[in-house]
Design a protein around this motif. Structure first.
Motif, PDB file in Angstrom:
ATOM      1  N   GLN A 135       0.728  -1.217  -0.014  1.00  9.90           N
ATOM      2  CA  GLN A 135       0.047  -0.041  -0.071  1.00  9.90           C
ATOM      3  C   GLN A 135       0.990   1.335  -0.120  1.00  9.90           C
ATOM      4  O   GLN A 135       0.503   2.351  -0.085  1.00  9.90           O
ATOM      5  CB  GLN A 135      -0.944   0.020   1.150  1.00  9.90           C
ATOM      6  CG  GLN A 135      -2.123  -0.829   1.202  1.00  9.90           C
ATOM      7  CD  GLN A 135      -3.129  -0.928   2.353  1.00  9.90           C
ATOM      8  OE1 GLN A 135      -3.336   0.216   2.614  1.00  9.90           O
ATOM      9  NE2 GLN A 135      -3.624  -1.903   2.587  1.00  9.90           N
ATOM     10  N   VAL A 136       2.092   1.096   0.323  1.00  8.38           N
ATOM     11  CA  VAL A 136       2.912   2.434   0.465  1.00  8.38           C
ATOM     12  C   VAL A 136       4.282   2.253  -0.080  1.00  8.38           C
ATOM     13  O   VAL A 136       5.087   0.788  -0.012  1.00  8.38           O
ATOM     14  CB  VAL A 136       3.210   2.900   1.957  1.00  8.38           C
ATOM     15  CG1 VAL A 136       3.879   4.044   2.033  1.00  8.38           C
ATOM     16  CG2 VAL A 136       1.685   2.973   2.615  1.00  8.38           C
ATOM     17  N   VAL A 137       4.686   2.918  -1.070  1.00  5.83           N
ATOM     18  CA  VAL A 137       5.959   3.038  -1.692  1.00  5.83           C
ATOM     19  C   VAL A 137       6.719   4.218  -1.016  1.00  5.83           C
ATOM     20  O   VAL A 137       6.438   5.467  -1.227  1.00  5.83           O
ATOM     21  CB  VAL A 137       6.195   3.095  -2.951  1.00  5.83           C
ATOM     22  CG1 VAL A 137       7.532   3.116  -3.740  1.00  5.83           C
ATOM     23  CG2 VAL A 137       5.189   1.974  -3.707  1.00  5.83           C
ATOM     24  N   ILE A 317       1.321   6.498   8.631  1.00  2.00           N
ATOM     25  CA  ILE A 317       1.023   5.828   7.521  1.00  2.00           C
ATOM     26  C   ILE A 317       1.929   4.658   7.838  1.00  2.00           C
ATOM     27  O   ILE A 317       1.233   3.431   7.601  1.00  2.00           O
ATOM     28  CB  ILE A 317       1.138   6.522   6.263  1.00  2.00           C
ATOM     29  CG1 ILE A 317       0.449   7.792   6.290  1.00  2.00           C
ATOM     30  CG2 ILE A 317       1.081   5.660   5.089  1.00  2.00           C
ATOM     31  CD1 ILE A 317       0.388   8.666   5.049  1.00  2.00           C
ATOM     32  N   ASP A 318       3.110   4.678   7.989  1.00  2.00           N
ATOM     33  CA  ASP A 318       4.058   3.350   7.934  1.00  2.00           C
ATOM     34  C   ASP A 318       3.583   2.636   9.228  1.00  2.00           C
ATOM     35  O   ASP A 318       3.850   1.274   8.902  1.00  2.00           O
ATOM     36  CB  ASP A 318       5.411   3.629   7.876  1.00  2.00           C
ATOM     37  CG  ASP A 318       5.945   4.410   6.535  1.00  2.00           C
ATOM     38  OD1 ASP A 318       5.034   4.261   5.404  1.00  2.00           O
ATOM     39  OD2 ASP A 318       7.070   4.921   6.393  1.00  2.00           O
ATOM     40  N   MET A 319       3.514   3.317  10.177  1.00  2.00           N
ATOM     41  CA  MET A 319       2.948   2.406  11.491  1.00  2.00           C
ATOM     42  C   MET A 319       1.600   1.495  11.286  1.00  2.00           C
ATOM     43  O   MET A 319       1.699   0.418  11.651  1.00  2.00           O
ATOM     44  CB  MET A 319       2.940   3.235  12.694  1.00  2.00           C
ATOM     45  CG  MET A 319       2.315   2.769  13.848  1.00  2.00           C
ATOM     46  SD  MET A 319       3.222   3.360  15.527  1.00  2.00           S
ATOM     47  CE  MET A 319       2.238   4.814  15.278  1.00  2.00           C
ATOM     48  N   ALA A 320       0.770   2.065  10.651  1.00  2.00           N
ATOM     49  CA  ALA A 320      -0.527   1.761  10.560  1.00  2.00           C
ATOM     50  C   ALA A 320      -0.416   0.573   9.423  1.00  2.00           C
ATOM     51  O   ALA A 320      -0.871  -0.870   9.785  1.00  2.00           O
ATOM     52  CB  ALA A 320      -1.678   2.641   9.845  1.00  2.00           C
ATOM     53  N   THR A 349      -6.520   9.451   4.625  1.00  2.00           N
ATOM     54  CA  THR A 349      -7.237   8.400   3.494  1.00  2.00           C
ATOM     55  C   THR A 349      -6.184   6.929   3.704  1.00  2.00           C
ATOM     56  O   THR A 349      -6.519   6.048   3.758  1.00  2.00           O
ATOM     57  CB  THR A 349      -7.598   8.781   2.261  1.00  2.00           C
ATOM     58  OG1 THR A 349      -8.284   9.952   2.235  1.00  2.00           O
ATOM     59  CG2 THR A 349      -7.651   7.749   1.403  1.00  2.00           C
ATOM     60  N   ALA A 350      -4.907   7.643   3.500  1.00  2.00           N
ATOM     61  CA  ALA A 350      -4.042   6.492   3.501  1.00  2.00           C
ATOM     62  C   ALA A 350      -3.915   5.486   4.989  1.00  2.00           C
ATOM     63  O   ALA A 350      -3.903   4.301   4.819  1.00  2.00           O
ATOM     64  CB  ALA A 350      -2.364   7.070   3.554  1.00  2.00           C
ATOM     65  N   VAL A 351      -4.066   6.159   5.963  1.00  2.00           N
ATOM     66  CA  VAL A 351      -4.211   5.554   7.188  1.00  2.00           C
ATOM     67  C   VAL A 351      -5.602   4.788   7.247  1.00  2.00           C
ATOM     68  O   VAL A 351      -5.465   3.529   7.916  1.00  2.00           O
ATOM     69  CB  VAL A 351      -3.963   6.351   8.371  1.00  2.00           C
ATOM     70  CG1 VAL A 351      -4.278   5.748   9.673  1.00  2.00           C
ATOM     71  CG2 VAL A 351      -2.829   7.264   8.427  1.00  2.00           C
TER      72      VAL A 351
END
Length: 721
Positions: A135-137, A317-320, A349-351
């Motif tokens: 989901q994250v780059v 975001i990275d922790m979620a 939104t990302a979280v």
């Protein structure tokens, strides 16, 4: 159409990540024209920019790290699954996904990731990481490279409200149009956002006052008041993740345990993006230790994992995403937040996308609703004149926890409760009202906060050991971990009863609150108010539905999760087929022959991505798909509907290849290659004669030795009324 192959498609593997570093620009400038048009990414400008004073350009060589969030797939199917998996009686109830299953069905594809990585690298950025759920780059580069990649300009600002310097993009980020279907947003283009803890001290206590002996509520008092001592559980076998932006001292936690005779697994730290504050905790240490000690008091045998992340949009975001990808915890406790108007919407939104994954995996999340009442931006840029709620408590995929003032008897029993005057609550301006938020008596289309509450007023605060001394702490920071401890207790009881964990708590809590059990399962708080909302009978925007009566609430929730057959008298309108669209990507609760549940593009689904594809091999072959359901007695009608597409290479009017539908041993209907059509055709079969029976519905597709015929089935439903 070419015949199908019997070989199953190999599972998509996450490829090893290779970081690339390309050349560095020497000046920040407007992006050069691109061969492809660009599209703006909405909600990527920090709201503080509009209220702040620009001071100049960010140096072109300054390093900036960004998190590019990718869109989830099959959004409608995901929403349907999240509803079904939390609805007792649904065939999908409690059938949670693994992280791998979620990513395969709803996460970005590896092709999406590779496309984003290639673009970032082409702009000279170094791709540092890809989250395990894709989901994250994460990437980094100079200001000039970041500006080029995202079509923006980075400036230095001063926030006059907070007297704080920060950098930010002046306007919305943009990306090439061919990435628009893949990229959700980008975070890290500013460093303004800082999550604040929701901790509070009594007004009567001087700042930093500490004592050598405890004062404030002990575990025996708050456990007794909320009947946590009567559930017969202590959190054994469960794991709670604590969501933190600072560290703790192990010696403080062990002192607390020793004081109250608590024993349980040792707390451990999980670093996110290299953060680890434990060697030198900062001002947030009291928050981290409050969270841990309250969870220990409520569920002493639960394992605690303290996730520590940088205090930034990217860190959050990275922790979620790390917590849900790790999938080690069944409960997440969150006591940090920021007011919605001063938080970049793309980051929220990302979280929230990660929270959707948590819900799909059966992870409960409890978030503090804030300590500034209905004016959550009081200590933020927008100030106290704005009605606002706190994020993440406003996310519709977690449970927002408000605050009360709790009175306890001398025998450690519940006495009374009133709303805490600065407990966070109100109406979200970002998230729509979820389907489960019913019975509140609040009009409008937006989500309201909180959902539940417990003690938070520092005047009735908790005894906490931090910084080598005893303190009295309150705040909704204390309420969220208390509910998290309760969830750990419940999960232990559910496992022992052979039932699923609590999962996304709010839909189930609202179901109980809207039932005849409300008065026995919640303490309804009816007095007190924050700035704009008053406590009242039933739901309110200060205390939600109220605080837990833990033993009765557990009984009600476990009763709601029973797997008893449908009632033998009367009829409740319902849809009985589980996984009717096959969108879980797995057969259950269907039983199928190999390769039937399919998401290939050769035969498209009627809706979503998955369907049941029987036959299509052009050789002698039989496929089956079946499901057993119980049709209640007393229903006036039971109607099976499904969409059927028949594709064939046969010609003429002879039925060479057939599809048969049976109800138990009775043949209900037969189709063949003669019924082939260019698209899907809805089929309807009356099953009213099966009322009061358990019936196995079975589709059987058979092919002869030549010329393929494909029978493709999707969106199956059995509606009774």
């Amino acid at each position: 159409m070419r015949p199908r192959t019997l070989a199953l498609a190999a599972a998509i593997a996450v490829l090893p990540l290779t970081a690339v570093s390309l050349g560095v620009s020497t000046a920040q400038a407007a992006p050069t024209p691109h061969a492809t048009p660009r599209v703006a990414l909405p909600n990527t400008v920090n709201p503080a920019v509009a209220h702040s004073e620009k001071k100049g350009d960010v140096p072109a060589e300054q390093q900036i790290s960004v998190a590019v969030s990718l869109k989830l797939r099959n959004a409608d199917a995901l929403d349907r699954f999240l509803t079904a998996v939390t609805t007792p009686g649904s065939p999908q109830f409690g059938k949670y996904l693994t992280p791998e299953q979620f990513t395969a069905q709803f996460g970005p594809t590896q092709q999406d990731v590779d496309q984003v990585k290639a673009y970032l690298a082409a702009q000279g950025l170094t791709v540092a990481d890809v989250s395990a759920n894709r989901q994250v780059v994460t990437a980094h580069g100079t200001t000039a490279q970041i500006s080029q990649a995202f079509g923006t300009h980075e400036s230095s600002y001063v926030d006059p409200q907070l007297q704080r310097a920060f950098f930010a993009n002046d306007a919305a980020a943009s990306i090439p149009a061919d990435l628009a279907s893949v990229v959700q947003g980008v975070s890290g283009l500013d460093n303004h956002a800082v999550r604040k803890n929701r901790i509070a001290k009594p007004n009567s206590v001087t700042p930093n006052a500490a004592t050598s002996t405890p004062s404030g509520l002990s575990p025996a008092q708050y456990d007794g008041a909320y009947n946590l001592t009567k559930t017969g559980a202590d959190g054994t076998g469960t794991t709670v993740a604590l969501w933190e932006f600072d560290g703790y001292k192990s010696s403080d936690l062990t002192t607390y345990d020793s004081q109250y005779g608590l024993t349980g697994p040792a707390v451990s730290t999980v670093s996110v993006d290299g953060a680890n504050y434990d060697s030198a905790p900062g001002q947030g240490m009291g928050e981290v230790e409050l969270d841990s000690e309250i969870v220990r008091g409520a569920a002493p045998k639960a394992t605690q994992l303290i996730y520590e992340a940088p205090n930034s949009d990217q860190g959050e975001i990275d922790m979620a995403n790390k917590i849900v990808a790790d999938n080690k915890a069944s409960v997440i406790s969150i006591s940090w937040g920021s007011c919605e108007p001063d938080t970049t919407a793309a980051s929220m939104t990302a979280v929230d996308n990660a929270f959707k994954q948590a819900a799909a995996q059966g992870i409960s999340i409890f978030s503090a609703s804030g300590d500034d009442g209905s004016r959550d931006c009081t200590r933020s840029t927008s100030g106290s004149t704005v009605k606002a709620v706190d994020f993440p408590a406003s996310s519709p995929h977690q449970t927002g926890v408000g605050g009360t003032n709790l009175k306890v008897t001398s025998g450690n029993a519940y006495s009374s409760e009133s709303a805490w005057s600065t407990a966070g609550g109100g109406v979200s301006t970002v998230f729509s009202k979820p389907s489960w938020q019913t019975g509140t008596g609040v009009n409008g289309t937006m989500r309201t906060v909180p959902d539940v509450a417990s003690n938070a007023d520092p005047q009735s605060g908790f005894a906490i050991y931090t910084g080598g001394a005893w303190q009295v702490y309150g705040g909704t920071s204390a309420a969220a971990p208390l509910w998290s401890g309760y969830a750990a207790q419940f999960n232990q009881k559910a496992k022992a009863a052979g039932q699923p964990v609590l999962g996304e708590a709010s839909p189930r809590l609202y179901s109980v609150a809207n039932s005849g059990n409300y008065g026995s399962t919640f303490h309804d708080v009816t007095t007190g108010a924050n700035q704009d909302f008053s406590a009242k009978t039933g739901y309110d925007q200060v205390t939600g539905w109220g605080s837990p009566v833990a033993d009765a609430l557990t009984t009600a929730l476990l009763g709601g999760g029973s797997t008893t057959p449908p009632p033998t008298g009367g009829c409740t309108a319902a849809q009985l087929i589980g996984n009717g669209g096959f969108e879980t990507g797995t057969a259950a609760p269907w039983t199928t022959s190999s390769g039937v549940v399919d998401n290939s593009s050769s035969q498209p689904a009627h809706s979503g991505s998955w369907k049941a594809w029987l036959n299509g091999y052009g050789t002698t072959h039989t496929d089956t798909v079946s499901q057993t359901v119980s049709v209640p007695t007393g229903c006036a009608s039971a109607t099976l509907t499904f969409w059927l597409h028949i594709d064939t290479a046969e010609t003429g009017s002879t039925a060479y290849d057939t599809l048969t539908l049976q109800g138990n041993s009775t043949t209900l209907k037969t189709w063949s290659n003669v019924n082939a059509a260019s698209g899907y055709v809805q089929q309807t079969v009356d099953l009213t004669s099966f009322a009061g029976q358990t019936v196995t519905l079975k589709f059987t597709g058979t092919e002869d030795g030549s010329n393929q015929t494909s029978f493709v089935i999707d969106d199956v439903a059995l509606n009774v009324k």
